[in-house]
Scaffold this motif. Structure first.
Motif, PDB file in Angstrom:
ATOM      1  N   ASP A  23       0.815  -1.210   0.000  1.00 24.19           N
ATOM      2  CA  ASP A  23       0.000   0.000   0.000  1.00 24.19           C
ATOM      3  C   ASP A  23       0.852   1.264   0.000  1.00 24.19           C
ATOM      4  O   ASP A  23       0.338   2.365  -0.050  1.00 24.19           O
ATOM      5  N   LYS A  24       2.160   1.106   0.040  1.00 20.14           N
ATOM      6  CA  LYS A  24       3.069   2.251   0.068  1.00 20.14           C
ATOM      7  C   LYS A  24       3.594   2.555  -1.339  1.00 20.14           C
ATOM      8  O   LYS A  24       3.559   1.721  -2.215  1.00 20.14           O
ATOM      9  N   THR A  25       4.097   3.765  -1.503  1.00 21.35           N
ATOM     10  CA  THR A  25       4.693   4.167  -2.781  1.00 21.35           C
ATOM     11  C   THR A  25       6.165   3.749  -2.796  1.00 21.35           C
ATOM     12  O   THR A  25       6.738   3.418  -1.751  1.00 21.35           O
ATOM     13  N   LEU A  26       6.771   3.820  -3.959  1.00 18.27           N
ATOM     14  CA  LEU A  26       8.202   3.513  -4.061  1.00 18.27           C
ATOM     15  C   LEU A  26       9.036   4.428  -3.173  1.00 18.27           C
ATOM     16  O   LEU A  26       9.984   3.983  -2.531  1.00 18.27           O
ATOM     17  N   ASP A  27       8.690   5.700  -3.138  1.00 19.52           N
ATOM     18  CA  ASP A  27       9.448   6.631  -2.306  1.00 19.52           C
ATOM     19  C   ASP A  27       9.324   6.281  -0.823  1.00 19.52           C
ATOM     20  O   ASP A  27      10.291   6.413  -0.070  1.00 19.52           O
ATOM     21  N   GLU A  28       8.149   5.835  -0.406  1.00 19.49           N
ATOM     22  CA  GLU A  28       7.961   5.431   0.994  1.00 19.49           C
ATOM     23  C   GLU A  28       8.734   4.146   1.308  1.00 19.49           C
ATOM     24  O   GLU A  28       9.186   3.950   2.426  1.00 19.49           O
ATOM     25  N   ALA A  30      11.567   3.293  -0.183  1.00 19.95           N
ATOM     26  CA  ALA A  30      12.988   3.494  -0.505  1.00 19.95           C
ATOM     27  C   ALA A  30      13.937   3.111   0.635  1.00 19.95           C
ATOM     28  O   ALA A  30      14.942   2.444   0.376  1.00 19.95           O
ATOM     29  N   PRO A  31      13.667   3.475   1.900  1.00 18.91           N
ATOM     30  CA  PRO A  31      14.602   3.094   2.967  1.00 18.91           C
ATOM     31  C   PRO A  31      14.759   1.576   3.118  1.00 18.91           C
ATOM     32  O   PRO A  31      15.835   1.097   3.473  1.00 18.91           O
ATOM     33  N   ILE A  32      13.718   0.832   2.825  1.00 18.77           N
ATOM     34  CA  ILE A  32      13.791  -0.631   2.893  1.00 18.77           C
ATOM     35  C   ILE A  32      14.490  -1.171   1.644  1.00 18.77           C
ATOM     36  O   ILE A  32      15.390  -2.000   1.732  1.00 18.77           O
ATOM     37  N   LEU A  33      14.064  -0.683   0.488  1.00 21.34           N
ATOM     38  CA  LEU A  33      14.568  -1.205  -0.783  1.00 21.34           C
ATOM     39  C   LEU A  33      16.061  -0.995  -0.953  1.00 21.34           C
ATOM     40  O   LEU A  33      16.748  -1.841  -1.528  1.00 21.34           O
ATOM     41  N   LYS A  34      16.584   0.124  -0.464  1.00 17.12           N
ATOM     42  CA  LYS A  34      18.004   0.415  -0.664  1.00 17.12           C
ATOM     43  C   LYS A  34      18.913  -0.586   0.047  1.00 17.12           C
ATOM     44  O   LYS A  34      20.073  -0.719  -0.302  1.00 17.12           O
ATOM     45  N   ASN A  35      18.384  -1.302   1.032  1.00 20.11           N
ATOM     46  CA  ASN A  35      19.182  -2.288   1.757  1.00 20.11           C
ATOM     47  C   ASN A  35      19.037  -3.703   1.211  1.00 20.11           C
ATOM     48  O   ASN A  35      19.654  -4.625   1.720  1.00 20.11           O
ATOM     49  N   GLN A  73      11.091   2.043 -13.492  1.00 15.46           N
ATOM     50  CA  GLN A  73      10.921   2.711 -12.196  1.00 15.46           C
ATOM     51  C   GLN A  73      11.592   1.927 -11.068  1.00 15.46           C
ATOM     52  O   GLN A  73      12.282   2.496 -10.236  1.00 15.46           O
ATOM     53  N   LEU A  74      11.393   0.629 -11.055  1.00 16.14           N
ATOM     54  CA  LEU A  74      11.901  -0.190  -9.956  1.00 16.14           C
ATOM     55  C   LEU A  74      13.423  -0.299  -9.945  1.00 16.14           C
ATOM     56  O   LEU A  74      14.031  -0.406  -8.883  1.00 16.14           O
ATOM     57  N   LYS A  75      14.056  -0.218 -11.107  1.00 17.71           N
ATOM     58  CA  LYS A  75      15.521  -0.358 -11.156  1.00 17.71           C
ATOM     59  C   LYS A  75      16.229   0.789 -10.437  1.00 17.71           C
ATOM     60  O   LYS A  75      17.394   0.663 -10.087  1.00 17.71           O
ATOM     61  N   ASN A  76      15.530   1.883 -10.198  1.00 19.92           N
ATOM     62  CA  ASN A  76      16.125   2.996  -9.461  1.00 19.92           C
ATOM     63  C   ASN A  76      16.200   2.731  -7.959  1.00 19.92           C
ATOM     64  O   ASN A  76      16.821   3.490  -7.228  1.00 19.92           O
ATOM     65  N   TYR A  77      15.551   1.672  -7.503  1.00 18.24           N
ATOM     66  CA  TYR A  77      15.459   1.411  -6.070  1.00 18.24           C
ATOM     67  C   TYR A  77      16.140   0.126  -5.622  1.00 18.24           C
ATOM     68  O   TYR A  77      16.458  -0.002  -4.445  1.00 18.24           O
ATOM     69  N   VAL A  78      16.334  -0.828  -6.511  1.00 20.65           N
ATOM     70  CA  VAL A  78      16.901  -2.117  -6.104  1.00 20.65           C
ATOM     71  C   VAL A  78      18.030  -2.536  -7.044  1.00 20.65           C
ATOM     72  O   VAL A  78      18.065  -2.126  -8.198  1.00 20.65           O
ATOM     73  N   LYS A  79      18.921  -3.360  -6.508  1.00 21.76           N
ATOM     74  CA  LYS A  79      20.048  -3.838  -7.307  1.00 21.76           C
ATOM     75  C   LYS A  79      19.609  -4.906  -8.299  1.00 21.76           C
ATOM     76  O   LYS A  79      19.958  -4.864  -9.467  1.00 21.76           O
ATOM     77  N   ILE A  80      18.861  -5.895  -7.813  1.00 22.24           N
ATOM     78  CA  ILE A  80      18.373  -6.977  -8.660  1.00 22.24           C
ATOM     79  C   ILE A  80      16.870  -7.096  -8.464  1.00 22.24           C
ATOM     80  O   ILE A  80      16.393  -7.172  -7.333  1.00 22.24           O
TER      81      ILE A  80
END
Length: 91
Positions: A23-28, A30-35, A73-80
């Motif tokens: 239910d969250k946006t990619l920006d919301e 982001a702190p989880i995805l970057k790890n 869009q998703l490739k900006n937030y995750v490595k794989i």
């Protein structure tokens, strides 16, 4: 897990988002995805977090351009990214 511990021990983290996270946006997210090292989603889950609506052709298959935009869009937030894409099998 602390980032230093993750890197020091060469630990890889994969995740398949579900529940309230969808239910969250990619920006919301982001702190989880970057790890994460790997994120696994199906096209319906990717639709929810990117806001890109799925469009279908006359055979009820998802139009590839929408999937490509989700990937962009998703490739900006995750490595794989593992994007599970199901074609309509009920022909």
């Amino acid at each position: 897990m602390k980032k230093k511990t993750k890197e020091k021990n060469n630990i890889k983290i994969a995740h398949n988002l579900g529940g309230k996270a969808l239910d969250k946006t990619l920006d919301e997210l982001a702190p989880i995805l970057k790890n994460l090292n790997i994120l696994s989603l199906n096209t319906q889950e990717a639709t929810r977090i990117t806001g890109i609506e799925q469009k279908y052709n006359k055979n009820k298959n998802i139009i590839n351009d929408n999937v490509k935009e989700m990937l962009r869009q998703l490739k900006n937030y995750v490595k794989i990214l593992v994007l599970k894409y199901y074609k309509n099998l009920s022909k």
